[in-house]
Each structure stands twice: as structure tokens, then as C-alpha cells.
Design a protein around this motif. Sequence first.
Motif, PDB file in Angstrom:
ATOM      1  N   GLN A  31       0.837  -1.208   0.000  1.00  0.00           N
ATOM      2  CA  GLN A  31       0.000   0.000   0.000  1.00  0.00           C
ATOM      3  C   GLN A  31       0.871   1.257   0.000  1.00  0.00           C
ATOM      4  N   ALA A  32       1.954   1.226   0.768  1.00  0.00           N
ATOM      5  CA  ALA A  32       2.874   2.375   0.810  1.00  0.00           C
ATOM      6  C   ALA A  32       3.503   2.601  -0.568  1.00  0.00           C
ATOM      7  N   MET A  33       3.860   1.499  -1.248  1.00  0.00           N
ATOM      8  CA  MET A  33       4.462   1.610  -2.580  1.00  0.00           C
ATOM      9  C   MET A  33       3.461   2.261  -3.553  1.00  0.00           C
ATOM     10  N   SER A  34       2.207   1.822  -3.498  1.00  0.00           N
ATOM     11  CA  SER A  34       1.190   2.382  -4.402  1.00  0.00           C
ATOM     12  C   SER A  34       0.987   3.871  -4.157  1.00  0.00           C
ATOM     13  N   ARG A  35       0.943   4.264  -2.890  1.00  0.00           N
ATOM     14  CA  ARG A  35       0.764   5.682  -2.551  1.00  0.00           C
ATOM     15  C   ARG A  35       1.897   6.518  -3.137  1.00  0.00           C
ATOM     16  N   ARG A  36       3.116   6.021  -2.964  1.00  0.00           N
ATOM     17  CA  ARG A  36       4.275   6.779  -3.465  1.00  0.00           C
ATOM     18  C   ARG A  36       4.266   6.844  -4.998  1.00  0.00           C
ATOM     19  N   SER A  37       3.857   5.748  -5.635  1.00  0.00           N
ATOM     20  CA  SER A  37       3.796   5.717  -7.102  1.00  0.00           C
ATOM     21  C   SER A  37       2.848   6.791  -7.622  1.00  0.00           C
ATOM     22  N   ILE A  38       1.684   6.894  -7.002  1.00  0.00           N
ATOM     23  CA  ILE A  38       0.689   7.887  -7.434  1.00  0.00           C
ATOM     24  C   ILE A  38       1.219   9.296  -7.170  1.00  0.00           C
ATOM     25  N   ALA A  39       1.823   9.500  -5.990  1.00  0.00           N
ATOM     26  CA  ALA A  39       2.366  10.825  -5.652  1.00  0.00           C
ATOM     27  C   ALA A  39       3.426  11.259  -6.663  1.00  0.00           C
ATOM     28  N   VAL A  40       4.328  10.336  -7.011  1.00  0.00           N
ATOM     29  CA  VAL A  40       5.403  10.681  -7.962  1.00  0.00           C
ATOM     30  C   VAL A  40       4.831  10.959  -9.346  1.00  0.00           C
ATOM     31  N   SER A  41       3.762  10.222  -9.735  1.00  0.00           N
ATOM     32  CA  SER A  41       3.161  10.482 -11.051  1.00  0.00           C
ATOM     33  C   SER A  41       2.545  11.885 -11.091  1.00  0.00           C
ATOM     34  N   LEU A  42       2.074  12.388  -9.937  1.00  0.00           N
ATOM     35  CA  LEU A  42       1.511  13.743  -9.877  1.00  0.00           C
ATOM     36  C   LEU A  42       2.592  14.824 -10.004  1.00  0.00           C
ATOM     37  N   LEU A  43       3.843  14.451  -9.681  1.00  0.00           N
ATOM     38  CA  LEU A  43       4.947  15.424  -9.714  1.00  0.00           C
ATOM     39  C   LEU A  43       5.661  15.488 -11.058  1.00  0.00           C
ATOM     40  N   GLN A  44       5.257  14.634 -12.017  1.00  0.00           N
ATOM     41  CA  GLN A  44       6.026  14.531 -13.259  1.00  0.00           C
ATOM     42  C   GLN A  44       6.214  15.862 -13.984  1.00  0.00           C
ATOM     43  N   GLU A  45       5.178  16.705 -13.983  1.00  0.00           N
ATOM     44  CA  GLU A  45       5.306  17.947 -14.762  1.00  0.00           C
ATOM     45  C   GLU A  45       6.292  18.928 -14.133  1.00  0.00           C
ATOM     46  N   TYR A  46       6.674  18.696 -12.867  1.00  0.00           N
ATOM     47  CA  TYR A  46       7.645  19.596 -12.224  1.00  0.00           C
ATOM     48  C   TYR A  46       9.083  19.123 -12.419  1.00  0.00           C
ATOM     49  N   PHE A 199      17.450  -4.019 -27.202  1.00  0.00           N
ATOM     50  CA  PHE A 199      16.351  -4.510 -26.364  1.00  0.00           C
ATOM     51  C   PHE A 199      16.749  -4.358 -24.904  1.00  0.00           C
ATOM     52  N   PHE A 200      15.757  -4.446 -24.020  1.00  0.00           N
ATOM     53  CA  PHE A 200      16.085  -4.654 -22.602  1.00  0.00           C
ATOM     54  C   PHE A 200      15.089  -5.625 -22.000  1.00  0.00           C
ATOM     55  N   LEU A 201      15.559  -6.377 -21.006  1.00  0.00           N
ATOM     56  CA  LEU A 201      14.756  -7.388 -20.324  1.00  0.00           C
ATOM     57  C   LEU A 201      14.378  -6.862 -18.946  1.00  0.00           C
ATOM     58  N   LEU A 202      13.124  -7.103 -18.564  1.00  0.00           N
ATOM     59  CA  LEU A 202      12.657  -6.709 -17.231  1.00  0.00           C
ATOM     60  C   LEU A 202      11.986  -7.914 -16.592  1.00  0.00           C
ATOM     61  N   GLY A 203      12.399  -8.261 -15.377  1.00  0.00           N
ATOM     62  CA  GLY A 203      11.705  -9.316 -14.641  1.00  0.00           C
ATOM     63  C   GLY A 203      10.256  -8.901 -14.428  1.00  0.00           C
ATOM     64  N   ALA A 204       9.330  -9.784 -14.801  1.00  0.00           N
ATOM     65  CA  ALA A 204       7.909  -9.410 -14.834  1.00  0.00           C
ATOM     66  C   ALA A 204       7.338  -9.083 -13.456  1.00  0.00           C
ATOM     67  N   ASN A 205       7.996  -9.532 -12.379  1.00  0.00           N
ATOM     68  CA  ASN A 205       7.501  -9.178 -11.033  1.00  0.00           C
ATOM     69  C   ASN A 205       7.274  -7.674 -10.910  1.00  0.00           C
ATOM     70  N   TYR A 206       8.213  -6.882 -11.471  1.00  0.00           N
ATOM     71  CA  TYR A 206       8.106  -5.431 -11.291  1.00  0.00           C
ATOM     72  C   TYR A 206       7.135  -4.803 -12.285  1.00  0.00           C
ATOM     73  N   GLY A 207       6.919  -5.467 -13.421  1.00  0.00           N
ATOM     74  CA  GLY A 207       5.830  -5.041 -14.311  1.00  0.00           C
ATOM     75  C   GLY A 207       4.493  -5.205 -13.606  1.00  0.00           C
ATOM     76  N   VAL A 208       4.342  -6.324 -12.889  1.00  0.00           N
ATOM     77  CA  VAL A 208       3.108  -6.578 -12.122  1.00  0.00           C
ATOM     78  C   VAL A 208       2.952  -5.522 -11.024  1.00  0.00           C
ATOM     79  N   ASP A 209       4.041  -5.246 -10.285  1.00  0.00           N
ATOM     80  CA  ASP A 209       3.980  -4.219  -9.231  1.00  0.00           C
ATOM     81  C   ASP A 209       3.515  -2.879  -9.800  1.00  0.00           C
ATOM     82  N   THR A 210       4.085  -2.512 -10.957  1.00  0.00           N
ATOM     83  CA  THR A 210       3.736  -1.221 -11.564  1.00  0.00           C
ATOM     84  C   THR A 210       2.269  -1.192 -11.975  1.00  0.00           C
ATOM     85  N   PHE A 211       1.775  -2.304 -12.533  1.00  0.00           N
ATOM     86  CA  PHE A 211       0.358  -2.355 -12.895  1.00  0.00           C
ATOM     87  C   PHE A 211      -0.525  -2.196 -11.656  1.00  0.00           C
ATOM     88  N   LEU A 212      -0.149  -2.882 -10.569  1.00  0.00           N
ATOM     89  CA  LEU A 212      -0.967  -2.788  -9.350  1.00  0.00           C
ATOM     90  C   LEU A 212      -0.928  -1.378  -8.768  1.00  0.00           C
TER      91      LEU A 212
END
Length: 439
Positions: A31-46, A199-212
Motif C-alpha cells: 500500500q505504501a508503494m502504491s501511494r508513493r507511485s501515485i504521488a510521484v506520477s503527480l509530480l512529473q510535470e515539475y 532490447f532490454f529485459l525486465l523481470g515481470a515481477n516489477y511489471g506486475v507491481d507497476t500495474f498494481l
Amino acid sequence: MHHAREAKLRPRHYPLITELNKEEEQVLNGQAMSRRSIAVSLLQEYQTLPLQPRLVPSADGALKALALTIPAYAMAGEDNPYWKVYTDLILKLPSYARFFILAHASVRESVQEWVQEQALEHRVQLATVPDAIEMTVWAEDDFELVHDPDGVPYMVQPHSNRRAGDELASYYAARQFGWQRVKVPVYFEGGNVLVGDDFFLLGANYGVDTFLDLRYMLQGEGNHLKKKLTELYQQYLDRDRILYLICTTLQLPAEQERLIKLNGEDWKEILYARNTEGTVQPIFHIDMFLTLAGRNAQGKYHVLVGDPRVASRMLGNNFDDLATPEAFDEIAELLERLKFEVIRNPLPLVYVDDAQEKVRKWYYASYNNALVEVNSQEEKTVWLPTYGHGNWQELQQVDQRNKEIWEGLGFTVILLEDYHPLAEFAGSVHCITKYVERE
């Protein structure tokens, strides 16, 4: 109660550094990770984000510069196994490689003295971080260094770091090394990203985290999830390289403790270290079981995929039963379908015993977690960790076999120090270095 798979006790043949033992306690919940993800997405334009970010390759090009983090605990005591590893590595890397070293303030002078003794001042830029910040040895994980077309280096950090001390240490690194530092709303750790030429490879665990974390933004009619995620990671990390997500479809076990009988006594053993529930990777970072090795003469890209089954056969044990070898096989097959040239290399599952605590801890002696340099078809080098030391002398044959595999691919192989002290904590040489610049 299970009976121990092997009765032979194998205590540490090196001093235990307790700080590394405790580092897993610094964990943010979902839950803490999700909160921070949303907060950082709000700061992108700055923030000033690089418009055309380019990742530093994991194998292709001369090793011009690397970053290392040296916490105080890596120099404490007489016979420190981490300091041994650092000095051995720095002296074995090419004479043209430069080093960005971030050290705790209390050991700055000691590091500086060693650099001067080795006449390396012209190749080392040393910066410091206060000892109160819980920086670790894992330089690889906290950020990706990307370059814009003008060559300006950007330190791109995910919205959060499960180890808050390393995140704060990177703040000091960016300021003292002159890198632009930006936060992005996607989740990644450097060890779960490998970068090829196109190309680059990404372990899908973190793709899943980002989606959540960002599911409300990513969902919608007609949205193709893989396409959306790919666009997101390409936007922040590399717009030109193709992204492949790496995972297995098999259900994998999460980290677990279980009771065992060992020589008539009650012990506990720790299995599947660092794996979380619902993981889609057999090891929590792909750099522990995958290595990029450049293209062959026919233009196909080589990827080494670790094989616990082959290692068990070589060593005459049945430890691979604890390693879900089928997941490694499935990932190898996936890479073949993606048109990579796959080579399987032995990846032993081993253990260390703590007789005082009565704990047996299983871990991978990873040879995939190596440093690679491909300058041309004729000039290729790999720096390989070794494990045939102390109570694991039989791993010398696995050291040798991995060396032969790389030599078969035309590489000069440079063998490094004993990496058990790092492997016990789920890392090796790639985990303690960060590629900063390639030729």
C-alpha cells in the motif's frame, strides 16, 4: 518435520557482517508503494525528464565507468570479506575503467588511502554519505543511469526503494557526481533489468507491481496491458529499445522456513530466499540467473540461463529439487522463442549453516551475476565470481565449467574472489556494481 537433505554441516568460512543480515528489515508494504507511485506520477510535470533516454548496456561496449557503494560495514574488522571483494575487483577491471565510489563518511579516509596506495587517484571520484544513512553494498539496484542524446547522465529512480537508506544515499551520489536525478512512477530495481544492444529485459515481477500501483491509469477499454506497460517503461528508461518481460507460467514457492532434523537436533531451514507470494520469477532478480553475452557471428544475441539441474548432476546431489528447475527451463524456452541464442550454465543451489542459531540457509552460487564487456567479436571479457572456497571446495569444478562455457563463446575469463559472503544474501558481483558509461 523434514529430515535434512544433507547431514554435513557447512559453517561460514568468513566472518558474518551483521548489518547485511538486518537489511531485509527495511521494507515498504504494497500500500505504501502504491501511494508513493501515485504521488510521484503527480509530480512529473515539475521534473525535467530526459526526452530520449538511453540505458547503459549490460554487455555491449567498453567498460568506461562503474559506480560502487562502500558502507562502513564493508571495511569493519581485520579480515573483512567485502573489502577483499572490492579491492580484488577494482584491480582486475580494465585500466581505462573509472570508478564513482560513494562511501560512508567514517571510512572515506581509509578508501582514499587505499586508492592512493594503488595509484588510482586519476580513475576514482570519491563522494561521501553520512554514516546515519543505512546505505548497503547493493549499488546495482536503486537507479538506472540513462543518457540523453547530448550525453547528459540522468539518475532515474523508481518511485520507492524497499531499502530507504540506499534511496537517500543516491540523493547524495547525484549531487556529488553531477548527475541529474529524477523520480518516475514505475517500479524497477537494477538487478531485475538487463540491457542489450536493441532490447532490454525486465523481470515481470516489477511489471506486475507497476500495474498494481497504477492500475486505475492503465485500465480502460481496448487497452492492451503489455503495450501500456511497455510504453510506460520505454518512456522513462529507453525509448528506442524493445522491452521483453521475463517470467515463468509455473506457480513458484515463496520464501519459507521449515523445521528439519539435522544430526538428531531440531533446526530450521530457509528456502526460496527473497521470493514473494505470487512471484513469476524463480529468483527475485533476473541478473541472478540470466547473463547477456553479446551477438554471435550470425547476429543472434547470446543469453546464458542458469541451470540448477546441471549443477546438481555435476556435484552428485539432489538439491535441484529445491530450486524449481522447470521454471529456469521455461524461461530458457521463452528466450529461444524470442530468437535469442540460449546457452545453459550450471547454477548451484548451496547452503550455509549457523550452528549457534541452528539455521540452515539455502542460496544460489550465481555465476550469471557477472560483469561482461564485448568490444568486438575478437575482444570480449567476463569477470566471474568464484565459489570453490572454504567448505565448498567441490564448487571448484563448477567454477571451471562456467569458465569453459565463456571461453567457448570467445571470452577472456577473469576469475574473481570468493563471493559466498555476498551470495548468502542473494547477490554477487553484478549486484555491487552499477554500469555508468560504455564506449
